[in-house]
Design a protein around this motif. Structure first.
Motif, mmCIF file in Angstrom:
data_model
loop_
_atom_site.group_PDB
_atom_site.id
_atom_site.type_symbol
_atom_site.label_atom_id
_atom_site.label_comp_id
_atom_site.label_asym_id
_atom_site.label_seq_id
_atom_site.Cartn_x
_atom_site.Cartn_y
_atom_site.Cartn_z
ATOM 1 N N ALA A 1 1.096 -1.249 0.081
ATOM 2 C CA ALA A 1 -0.066 -0.027 -0.070
ATOM 3 C C ALA A 1 0.926 1.354 -0.064
ATOM 4 C CB ALA A 1 -0.877 -0.018 1.282
ATOM 5 N N PRO A 2 0.644 2.147 -0.793
ATOM 6 C CA PRO A 2 1.308 3.658 -0.778
ATOM 7 C C PRO A 2 1.092 4.252 0.565
ATOM 8 C CG PRO A 2 -0.348 3.619 -2.527
ATOM 9 C CD PRO A 2 -0.546 2.319 -1.617
ATOM 10 N N LEU A 3 2.384 4.831 1.049
ATOM 11 C CA LEU A 3 2.527 5.656 2.283
ATOM 12 C C LEU A 3 1.959 6.725 2.283
ATOM 13 C CD1 LEU A 3 6.267 4.270 2.884
ATOM 14 C CD2 LEU A 3 4.064 3.447 4.273
ATOM 15 N N PRO A 4 1.270 7.389 3.385
ATOM 16 C CA PRO A 4 0.939 8.515 3.332
ATOM 17 C C PRO A 4 1.981 9.687 2.746
ATOM 18 C CG PRO A 4 0.589 7.425 5.458
ATOM 19 C CD PRO A 4 1.560 6.552 4.508
ATOM 20 N N ASN A 5 1.710 10.684 2.256
ATOM 21 C CA ASN A 5 2.723 11.611 1.966
ATOM 22 C C ASN A 5 3.031 12.511 3.384
ATOM 23 O OD1 ASN A 5 0.905 11.699 -0.690
ATOM 24 N ND2 ASN A 5 2.931 11.577 -1.010
ATOM 25 N N ALA A 6 4.433 12.897 3.255
ATOM 26 C CA ALA A 6 4.930 13.983 4.075
ATOM 27 C C ALA A 6 6.173 14.520 3.560
ATOM 28 C CB ALA A 6 5.518 13.185 5.336
ATOM 29 N N ASP A 7 6.541 15.876 4.086
ATOM 30 C CA ASP A 7 7.731 16.508 3.609
ATOM 31 C C ASP A 7 8.962 15.662 3.775
ATOM 32 O OD1 ASP A 7 6.076 18.729 3.309
ATOM 33 O OD2 ASP A 7 6.706 19.547 5.149
ATOM 34 N N TYR A 8 9.028 14.990 5.098
ATOM 35 C CA TYR A 8 10.150 14.067 5.431
ATOM 36 C C TYR A 8 9.798 12.769 5.657
ATOM 37 C CZ TYR A 8 12.935 18.603 5.323
ATOM 38 O OH TYR A 8 13.126 19.778 4.850
ATOM 39 N N VAL A 9 10.300 11.864 5.068
ATOM 40 C CA VAL A 9 10.137 10.531 5.491
ATOM 41 C C VAL A 9 11.332 9.785 5.975
ATOM 42 C CG1 VAL A 9 9.142 8.337 4.545
ATOM 43 C CG2 VAL A 9 8.099 10.386 3.765
ATOM 44 N N ILE A 10 11.131 9.323 7.201
ATOM 45 C CA ILE A 10 12.179 8.986 8.113
ATOM 46 C C ILE A 10 12.265 7.346 8.636
ATOM 47 C CG2 ILE A 10 13.394 9.275 10.317
ATOM 48 C CD1 ILE A 10 12.480 11.955 10.292
ATOM 49 N N MET A 11 13.293 6.835 8.384
ATOM 50 C CA MET A 11 13.507 5.509 8.999
ATOM 51 C C MET A 11 14.462 5.434 9.723
ATOM 52 S SD MET A 11 13.458 1.816 7.229
ATOM 53 C CE MET A 11 11.716 1.507 6.810
ATOM 54 N N GLN A 12 14.616 4.943 10.940
ATOM 55 C CA GLN A 12 15.720 4.556 11.823
ATOM 56 C C GLN A 12 15.979 3.066 12.320
ATOM 57 O OE1 GLN A 12 15.311 7.944 14.936
ATOM 58 N NE2 GLN A 12 17.358 7.961 14.644
ATOM 59 N N ALA A 13 17.161 2.605 11.946
ATOM 60 C CA ALA A 13 17.368 1.275 12.428
ATOM 61 C C ALA A 13 16.297 0.327 12.113
ATOM 62 C CB ALA A 13 17.584 1.563 13.908
ATOM 63 N N SER A 14 15.737 0.149 10.901
ATOM 64 C CA SER A 14 14.866 -0.798 10.469
ATOM 65 C C SER A 14 14.871 -1.277 9.228
ATOM 66 C CB SER A 14 13.437 -0.052 10.797
ATOM 67 O OG SER A 14 13.207 0.400 12.112
ATOM 68 N N LEU A 15 15.678 -0.716 8.304
ATOM 69 C CA LEU A 15 15.635 -1.053 7.031
ATOM 70 C C LEU A 15 16.164 -2.746 6.835
ATOM 71 C CD1 LEU A 15 14.979 -0.173 4.153
ATOM 72 C CD2 LEU A 15 17.526 0.495 3.764
ATOM 73 N N TYR A 16 16.896 -3.122 7.932
ATOM 74 C CA TYR A 16 17.238 -4.600 7.928
ATOM 75 C C TYR A 16 16.044 -5.694 8.067
ATOM 76 C CZ TYR A 16 17.014 -4.527 13.201
ATOM 77 O OH TYR A 16 16.228 -4.620 14.326
ATOM 78 N N HIS A 17 15.084 -5.369 8.630
ATOM 79 C CA HIS A 17 13.626 -5.939 8.892
ATOM 80 C C HIS A 17 13.221 -6.339 7.320
ATOM 81 C CE1 HIS A 17 13.128 -6.102 13.049
ATOM 82 N NE2 HIS A 17 12.994 -4.614 12.951
ATOM 83 N N PHE A 18 13.775 -5.716 6.273
ATOM 84 C CA PHE A 18 13.041 -5.879 4.956
ATOM 85 C C PHE A 18 14.144 -6.483 4.020
ATOM 86 C CE2 PHE A 18 11.005 -2.433 7.244
ATOM 87 C CZ PHE A 18 9.715 -2.666 7.016
ATOM 88 N N LEU A 19 15.171 -6.971 4.606
ATOM 89 C CA LEU A 19 16.349 -7.726 4.253
ATOM 90 C C LEU A 19 15.600 -9.263 3.600
ATOM 91 C CD1 LEU A 19 19.612 -6.928 5.497
ATOM 92 C CD2 LEU A 19 18.680 -6.355 3.180
ATOM 93 N N PRO A 20 15.985 -10.065 2.329
ATOM 94 C CA PRO A 20 16.881 -9.682 1.526
ATOM 95 C C PRO A 20 16.677 -8.579 0.468
ATOM 96 C CG PRO A 20 16.151 -11.756 0.909
ATOM 97 C CD PRO A 20 15.130 -11.356 2.140
ATOM 98 N N ASN A 21 15.415 -8.045 0.535
ATOM 99 C CA ASN A 21 15.011 -6.969 -0.742
ATOM 100 C C ASN A 21 14.587 -5.958 0.032
ATOM 101 O OD1 ASN A 21 14.733 -5.718 -2.825
ATOM 102 N ND2 ASN A 21 13.152 -6.951 -3.943
ATOM 103 N N ALA A 22 15.181 -4.940 0.336
ATOM 104 C CA ALA A 22 14.601 -3.754 1.089
ATOM 105 C C ALA A 22 14.316 -2.509 0.074
ATOM 106 C CB ALA A 22 15.716 -3.098 1.752
ATOM 107 N N SER A 23 14.176 -2.741 -1.549
ATOM 108 C CA SER A 23 14.188 -2.050 -2.371
ATOM 109 C C SER A 23 12.678 -1.740 -2.462
ATOM 110 C CB SER A 23 14.625 -2.305 -3.737
ATOM 111 O OG SER A 23 15.765 -2.619 -3.820
#
Ligand SMILES: C[S@@+](CC[C@H](N)C(=O)[O-])C[C@H]1O[C@@H](n2cnc3c(N)ncnc32)[C@H](O)[C@@H]1O
Length: 199
Positions: free
Chosen positions: A93-115
């Motif tokens: 699902a598309p994410l809600p829009n915002a000026d700044y979209v931030i992710m801290q210390a969480s991209l690894y949860h989406f490996l092996p394909n974080a793209s």
């Protein structure tokens, strides 16, 4: 699937992060908050207990939304009057829009394909995407007890995730977004690398 202990309680989560980051714990949030102008709109994906907002962004009067798959974290935020939504970032699902979209210390949860999740963050950002990701961690330690502990304590409910980024694999991922990458740098202590992408 059972969620790990530190993801069950905001105070426990903060205590574990404090133990892990030591004297650099607060600067990991301060550095990111320093990139956000007053009164901007911010979407914080995988926000956890929203320490970034509670300690740093609230006083900048930002229009904040935190998303997390963890119902307990979001329930607590909402009880404090903070805008939070239960959201599984694995869904397309598309994410809600915002000026700044931030992710801290969480991209690894989406490996092996974080793209794919990363692509949705870029689509949602009006100005910048800011990612801060650990590049050293115990989950990939060669000492098997340590790596087991690291994986167990970061189980978001999808099962233990053994994969983590290194500085090289993160740089490789962001190379694909070359012209969008405005800057990248290590946080104090060097545990996380920050990438700022500009639309
Ligand atoms: C290490 S914590 C980081 C929390 C916060 N960003 C911080 O730096 O303090 C990772 C967070 O990602 C969330 N998470 C893991 N998988 C997720 C998913 N598929 N969708 C949304 N949130 C997820 C977890 O519930 C947890 O709150």
């Amino acid at each position: 699937m059972a969620t790990s202990l530190i993801y069950k309680n905001g105070a426990l989560y903060e205590a574990a992060m404090l133990a892990l980051y030591g004297r650099h714990y607060f600067s990991r949030y301060r550095v990111i908050a320093g990139l956000i102008p007053d009164e901007a709109s911010v979407l914080d994906v995988c926000c956890g207990p929203a320490v970034l907002y509670k300690r740093y962004l609230a006083k900048k009067r930002v229009d904040y939304t935190g998303l997390d798959v963890n119902e307990g974290f979001i329930r607590k935020l909402r009880s404090m009057g903070i805008n939070g939504k239960v959201w599984d970032l694995r869904t397309d699902a598309p994410l809600p829009n915002a000026d700044y979209v931030i992710m801290q210390a969480s991209l690894y949860h989406f490996l092996p394909n974080a793209s794919p999740v990363f692509g949705r963050m870029i689509d949602a950002a009006r100005k910048q995407v800011i990612i801060a990701e650990p590049i050293t961690n115990i989950a990939t330690s060669r000492v098997s007890l340590l790596s087991k502990i690291g994986r167990r304590f970061t189980d978001s409910g999808h099962g233990e995730e053994a994969l983590r980024f290194t500085e090289d694999t993160l740089d490789e991922l962001f190379k694909r977004y070359g012209p969008l990458v405005k800057t990248s740098f290590l946080i104090p202590g060097g545990r996380e690398k920050v990438y700022v992408l500009e639309k």
